[in-house]
Design a protein around this motif. Structure first.
Motif, PDB file in Angstrom:
ATOM      1  N   GLU A  73      -2.145   7.276 -12.784  1.00 26.20           N
ATOM      2  CA  GLU A  73      -1.939   6.782 -11.410  1.00 26.20           C
ATOM      3  C   GLU A  73      -0.521   6.283 -11.152  1.00 26.20           C
ATOM      4  OE1 GLU A  73      -4.649   7.436  -9.829  1.00 26.20           O
ATOM      5  OE2 GLU A  73      -5.822   7.735 -11.654  1.00 26.20           O
ATOM      6  N   LYS A  91       4.501   3.263  -4.552  1.00 31.92           N
ATOM      7  CA  LYS A  91       3.846   3.887  -5.696  1.00 31.92           C
ATOM      8  C   LYS A  91       3.494   2.809  -6.712  1.00 31.92           C
ATOM      9  CE  LYS A  91       5.929   8.450  -5.140  1.00 31.92           C
ATOM     10  NZ  LYS A  91       6.755   9.511  -5.756  1.00 31.92           N
ATOM     11  N   GLN A 119      -6.846  -1.068  -7.588  1.00 30.47           N
ATOM     12  CA  GLN A 119      -5.784  -1.921  -7.046  1.00 30.47           C
ATOM     13  C   GLN A 119      -5.806  -3.293  -7.706  1.00 30.47           C
ATOM     14  OE1 GLN A 119      -5.767  -2.150  -2.767  1.00 30.47           O
ATOM     15  NE2 GLN A 119      -5.857   0.064  -2.498  1.00 30.47           N
ATOM     16  N   LYS A 125       0.795  -1.219   0.000  1.00 33.84           N
ATOM     17  CA  LYS A 125       0.000   0.000   0.000  1.00 33.84           C
ATOM     18  C   LYS A 125       0.831   1.274   0.000  1.00 33.84           C
ATOM     19  CE  LYS A 125      -4.033  -2.161   2.132  1.00 33.84           C
ATOM     20  NZ  LYS A 125      -5.007  -2.115   3.250  1.00 33.84           N
ATOM     21  N   ASN A 131       2.359   7.465 -10.298  1.00 35.75           N
ATOM     22  CA  ASN A 131       3.136   7.911  -9.140  1.00 35.75           C
ATOM     23  C   ASN A 131       2.304   8.059  -7.871  1.00 35.75           C
ATOM     24  OD1 ASN A 131       5.760   8.154 -10.411  1.00 35.75           O
ATOM     25  ND2 ASN A 131       4.874   9.870 -11.573  1.00 35.75           N
ATOM     26  N   LYS A 132       1.073   7.525  -7.909  1.00 34.13           N
ATOM     27  CA  LYS A 132       0.273   7.504  -6.686  1.00 34.13           C
ATOM     28  C   LYS A 132       0.636   6.291  -5.845  1.00 34.13           C
ATOM     29  CE  LYS A 132      -3.935   9.968  -8.061  1.00 34.13           C
ATOM     30  NZ  LYS A 132      -5.417   9.852  -8.177  1.00 34.13           N
ATOM     31  N   LYS A 133       0.453   6.412  -4.541  1.00 35.07           N
ATOM     32  CA  LYS A 133       0.622   5.246  -3.678  1.00 35.07           C
ATOM     33  C   LYS A 133      -0.550   4.295  -3.904  1.00 35.07           C
ATOM     34  CE  LYS A 133       3.268   7.481   0.004  1.00 35.07           C
ATOM     35  NZ  LYS A 133       3.322   7.832   1.450  1.00 35.07           N
ATOM     36  N   CYS A 134      -0.271   3.018  -3.799  1.00 33.53           N
ATOM     37  CA  CYS A 134      -1.319   2.016  -4.036  1.00 33.53           C
ATOM     38  C   CYS A 134      -2.506   2.211  -3.111  1.00 33.53           C
ATOM     39  CB  CYS A 134      -0.749   0.607  -3.876  1.00 33.53           C
ATOM     40  SG  CYS A 134       0.425   0.132  -5.168  1.00 33.53           S
ATOM     41  N   GLU A 135      -2.265   2.673  -1.882  1.00 34.25           N
ATOM     42  CA  GLU A 135      -3.347   2.842  -0.925  1.00 34.25           C
ATOM     43  C   GLU A 135      -4.301   3.966  -1.316  1.00 34.25           C
ATOM     44  OE1 GLU A 135      -1.730   3.735   2.878  1.00 34.25           O
ATOM     45  OE2 GLU A 135      -0.787   5.621   2.254  1.00 34.25           O
ATOM     46  N   GLU A 136      -3.882   4.829  -2.248  1.00 38.84           N
ATOM     47  CA  GLU A 136      -4.735   5.927  -2.699  1.00 38.84           C
ATOM     48  C   GLU A 136      -5.739   5.479  -3.760  1.00 38.84           C
ATOM     49  OE1 GLU A 136      -2.675   9.808  -3.305  1.00 38.84           O
ATOM     50  OE2 GLU A 136      -0.858   8.629  -2.979  1.00 38.84           O
ATOM     51  N   LEU A 137      -5.596   4.262  -4.261  1.00 40.24           N
ATOM     52  CA  LEU A 137      -6.468   3.765  -5.314  1.00 40.24           C
ATOM     53  C   LEU A 137      -7.680   3.049  -4.733  1.00 40.24           C
ATOM     54  CD1 LEU A 137      -3.862   2.234  -7.801  1.00 40.24           C
ATOM     55  CD2 LEU A 137      -4.650   4.602  -7.620  1.00 40.24           C
TER      56      LEU A 137
END
Length: 328
Positions: A126, A90, A139, A87, A128-134
């Motif tokens: 998406e 990125k 995911q 999570k 460069n977003k952290k996985c937890e932000e999805l």
């Protein structure tokens, strides 16, 4: 054609509970297999044994010519029922990390491949977003990319549509078929039988830890091709009168009211085409067609014939419960 997976008399218990009993299974290379059955049937337990996450109590198992998946792990892509991403990582870094674990070389080529796949599944923004932000569905698509990017020989997908909306279900289904068209062996596990019906070429039905059917889809359809005739009386036709006239047609065992009209069940040995023509002659209809049984119908028929303790209504309720919850 070689065998991708062989299971011979595989048995697995958890305490006193028998999860899988005497399972024999051969999956051919390049096949597209569906594992179907209700909650607790043993599908996920079987997949976890194939993946060497757990091990059988007895029996023999081989994967891609090796005694266990551990020896073939770089050639297998696995999307488990329990989704799992790191999570805090990125999205791009997570996919690259998993790909490198599978032996894919890093560098610009891998980065381009990650970006291309994210664009294909609608996640190009998406990276460069952290996985937890999805979202959960996002995911799931990220984990699917990590599963297929190394181009494995064998793909195992456990409840892959869980959490997806209809648009993304169609997208993922098309991607699965694309992987199969490229020569990969696919095993697809689901408790939602119409998904297997749309996708798979070969069906393995499991119930209470035992295999109850193992056949190509076209062979399953043969003996179960026409179970009845659905018809809608023409406008202005008396419904009760139409039902009575249909019941008098030779070859009709009975007529039931359905949501959209009526359905005539066939007597054993009756010719479906002859009965359809006779009903169309006896009853003014606006629509009439042979009813092809669904995989759920076929599953219920097979299981209830072999288990006098379970009624059709009980089994259908069990399957409905599986569709609302998770498969085991």
């Amino acid at each position: 054609m070689a065998d991708a997976i062989i299971m011979e008399q595989v048995r697995k218990t958890f305490g006193e509970k028998v999860a899988v009993e005497g399972l024999d299974l051969t999956v051919k290379e390049g096949g597209l297999y569906g594992f179907i059955g209700p909650n607790g049937a043993g599908k996920t337990t079987s997949i976890r044994m194939i993946m060497s996450i757990i091990f059988p109590d007895s029996g023999r198992l081989s994967v891609l010519g090796k005694p266990s998946a551990i020896e073939s792990k770089d050639r297998i892509g696995y999307l488990p029922e329990e989704r799992g991403v790191y999570k805090k990582m990125k999205v791009g870094a997570f996919i690259e990390y998993v790909a490198k674990l599978k032996g894919v070389h890093g560098g610009p080529q891998l980065k381009r491949a990650v970006a291309d796949w994210l664009e294909r599944v609608g996640l190009e923004g998406e990276l460069n977003k952290k996985c937890e932000e999805l979202s959960k569905g996002m995911q799931q698509k990220v984990q699917f990319i990590a599963c297929v990017l190394p181009e494995p020989d064998l793909l195992i997908l456990d409840e892959p549509f869980s959490g997806l909306d209809p648009v993304n279900m169609r997208l993922m289904r098309d991607l699965f078929l694309e992987q199969h068209a490229q020569g990969r062996t696919l095993i697809f596990s689901t408790h939602v039988m119409f998904q297997a019906e749309q996708l798979c070429r070969h069906i393995v039905m499991i119930d209470r830890g035992r295999k109850v059917l193992d056949s190509p889809m076209h062979e399953i359809r043969g003996p179960h091709m026409a179970s009845g005739i659905a018809f809608v009386p023409a406008h202005g036709t008396d419904g009760d009168g139409a039902r009575v006239r249909a019941e008098s047609v030779p070859g009709v065992a009975g007529v039931r009211t359905t949501e959209h009209g009526y359905e005539a069940d066939l007597e054993d040995g009756a010719d479906p085409g002859d009965v359809l023509g006779a009903i169309a002659s006896a009853v003014p209809v606006q629509k009439i067609e042979l009813r092809t049984p669904s995989l759920e119908d076929i599953f219920v028929d097979i299981v209830t014939r072999g288990d006098e303790q379970r009624s059709e209504d009980e089994l259908r309720a069990e399957l409905a419960g599986a569709a609302r919850g998770g498969a085991l």
